[in-house]
Motif scaffolding. Structure first.
Motif, PDB file in Angstrom:
ATOM      1  N   PHE A   5      -0.522  10.255   5.073  1.00  0.00           N
ATOM      2  CA  PHE A   5      -1.821   9.588   5.039  1.00  0.00           C
ATOM      3  C   PHE A   5      -1.686   8.162   4.498  1.00  0.00           C
ATOM      4  N   TYR A   6      -0.832   7.986   3.492  1.00  0.00           N
ATOM      5  CA  TYR A   6      -0.633   6.643   2.948  1.00  0.00           C
ATOM      6  C   TYR A   6       0.121   5.748   3.928  1.00  0.00           C
ATOM      7  N   PHE A   7       0.997   6.351   4.718  1.00  0.00           N
ATOM      8  CA  PHE A   7       1.674   5.568   5.760  1.00  0.00           C
ATOM      9  C   PHE A   7       0.663   5.052   6.777  1.00  0.00           C
ATOM     10  N   LEU A   8      -0.267   5.898   7.185  1.00  0.00           N
ATOM     11  CA  LEU A   8      -1.297   5.463   8.128  1.00  0.00           C
ATOM     12  C   LEU A   8      -2.230   4.441   7.499  1.00  0.00           C
ATOM     13  N   LEU A   9      -2.600   4.666   6.253  1.00  0.00           N
ATOM     14  CA  LEU A   9      -3.501   3.735   5.578  1.00  0.00           C
ATOM     15  C   LEU A   9      -2.843   2.377   5.369  1.00  0.00           C
ATOM     16  N   SER A  10      -1.521   2.360   5.259  1.00  0.00           N
ATOM     17  CA  SER A  10      -0.823   1.090   5.067  1.00  0.00           C
ATOM     18  C   SER A  10      -1.010   0.159   6.255  1.00  0.00           C
ATOM     19  N   TRP A  11      -1.205   0.709   7.441  1.00  0.00           N
ATOM     20  CA  TRP A  11      -1.457  -0.142   8.611  1.00  0.00           C
ATOM     21  C   TRP A  11      -2.818  -0.826   8.496  1.00  0.00           C
ATOM     22  N   SER A  12      -3.805  -0.111   7.999  1.00  0.00           N
ATOM     23  CA  SER A  12      -5.121  -0.732   7.773  1.00  0.00           C
ATOM     24  C   SER A  12      -5.034  -1.809   6.712  1.00  0.00           C
ATOM     25  N   GLU A  13      -4.285  -1.526   5.650  1.00  0.00           N
ATOM     26  CA  GLU A  13      -4.092  -2.529   4.602  1.00  0.00           C
ATOM     27  C   GLU A  13      -3.368  -3.751   5.153  1.00  0.00           C
ATOM     28  N   ALA A  14      -2.361  -3.529   5.975  1.00  0.00           N
ATOM     29  CA  ALA A  14      -1.607  -4.637   6.561  1.00  0.00           C
ATOM     30  C   ALA A  14      -2.494  -5.500   7.445  1.00  0.00           C
ATOM     31  N   PHE A  15      -3.267  -4.871   8.318  1.00  0.00           N
ATOM     32  CA  PHE A  15      -4.140  -5.623   9.224  1.00  0.00           C
ATOM     33  C   PHE A  15      -5.191  -6.404   8.439  1.00  0.00           C
ATOM     34  N   THR A  16      -5.815  -5.757   7.449  1.00  0.00           N
ATOM     35  CA  THR A  16      -6.855  -6.422   6.662  1.00  0.00           C
ATOM     36  C   THR A  16      -6.291  -7.599   5.882  1.00  0.00           C
ATOM     37  N   THR A  17      -5.132  -7.402   5.253  1.00  0.00           N
ATOM     38  CA  THR A  17      -4.529  -8.478   4.466  1.00  0.00           C
ATOM     39  C   THR A  17      -4.119  -9.643   5.353  1.00  0.00           C
ATOM     40  N   GLY A  18      -3.452  -9.350   6.465  1.00  0.00           N
ATOM     41  CA  GLY A  18      -3.026 -10.418   7.363  1.00  0.00           C
ATOM     42  C   GLY A  18      -4.187 -11.185   7.959  1.00  0.00           C
ATOM     43  N   MET A  42       0.828  -1.203   0.000  1.00  0.00           N
ATOM     44  CA  MET A  42       0.000   0.000   0.000  1.00  0.00           C
ATOM     45  C   MET A  42       0.864   1.255   0.000  1.00  0.00           C
ATOM     46  N   PHE A  43       1.899   1.277   0.828  1.00  0.00           N
ATOM     47  CA  PHE A  43       2.775   2.444   0.879  1.00  0.00           C
ATOM     48  C   PHE A  43       3.501   2.639  -0.443  1.00  0.00           C
ATOM     49  N   ALA A  44       3.922   1.536  -1.077  1.00  0.00           N
ATOM     50  CA  ALA A  44       4.604   1.629  -2.370  1.00  0.00           C
ATOM     51  C   ALA A  44       3.683   2.199  -3.434  1.00  0.00           C
ATOM     52  N   ALA A  45       2.406   1.797  -3.408  1.00  0.00           N
ATOM     53  CA  ALA A  45       1.447   2.337  -4.375  1.00  0.00           C
ATOM     54  C   ALA A  45       1.238   3.833  -4.160  1.00  0.00           C
TER      55      ALA A  45
END
Length: 224
Positions: free
Chosen positions: A181-194, A152-155
């Motif tokens: 904002f993308y750094f914060l959103l990456s945590w949501s993406e990480a949690f959802t994916t995991g 997510m952060f890379a995107a």
């Protein structure tokens, strides 16, 4: 992120469309179509519909600066990187057909929003299989949580880089005000994916083409 065509010159849009089409053609050639699990086909199509819903649920600061979950890491674990590249082009195309995305900018959006996270997740999967112990925790935490968030952060970084190079917004606004904002959103993406990877491995392992019971659990793959 939805990059409008108005921010980019015609030559950049044309080049990005050609590059995206070339990578998609390569992906189509690399997918082992005959060995795809039939039981997972409907589930994978359902994942495309859910991805479309996630991409519609977005907020934004300005044109081209929108925020939504991607699901690219989970797609990579479910289908493998080559098929994930193809599958994630379907929601993007649906957005364009529905008037929610700029059709002329499909290529540059795909190159910034789909290719970086899928490539990163695919590379992380190969690296973990070669260098790390083969167990369930590594699969879920490294390939699901960490790779999903990093993708997510890379995107986000790729999209901001494209906007900066195009001169759409000042660099200080992109890097200091938007990138966090993308750094914060990456945590949501990480949690959802995991979380979803763990649930699918337990209850629907046949849907996860990159998960093998013999490798990670020491037994044969379970029936769907």
């Amino acid at each position: 992120m939805d990059l409008p065509a108005q921010f980019f010159p015609a030559i950049a849009l044309g080049a990005s469309n050609v590059a995206a089409a070339a990578v998609l053609a390569l992906a189509a050639r690399r997918v082992a179509w005959r060995s795809l699990p039939p039981a997972a086909g409907n589930a994978w199509m359902g994942a495309c519909v859910l991805a479309l819903a996630l991409w519609l649920l977005r907020g934004g600061l300005a044109p081209g600066l929108s925020f939504h979950l991607l699901g690219a890491g989970l797609f990579t674990l479910m289908m493998g990187p080559w098929l994930a590249l193809l599958a994630l082009s379907l929601p993007l195309l649906a957005l364009a057909l529905g008037g929610q995305a700029d059709a002329a900018a499909l290529g540059i959006n795909w190159l910034t929003m789909v290719l970086p996270p899928v490539a990163l997740s695919g590379a992380a999967l190969r690296l973990s299989q070669r260098a790390l112990p083969s167990n369930l925790f590594i699969y879920v935490f490294v390939n699901g949580f960490l790779a999903g968030g990093a993708g997510m952060f890379a995107a986000g970084l790729s999209g901001l880089l494209a906007l900066g190079l195009a001169g759409a917004y000042p660099w200080d606004q992109l890097l200091e005000e938007t990138l966090p904002f993308y750094f914060l959103l990456s945590w949501s993406e990480a949690f959802t994916t995991g979380l979803l990877a763990a649930v699918l491995v337990v209850y629907r392992p046949a849907w996860m083409s990159t998960f093998d019971d013999g490798r990670y659990l020491g037994r044969r793959r379970r029936a769907p």
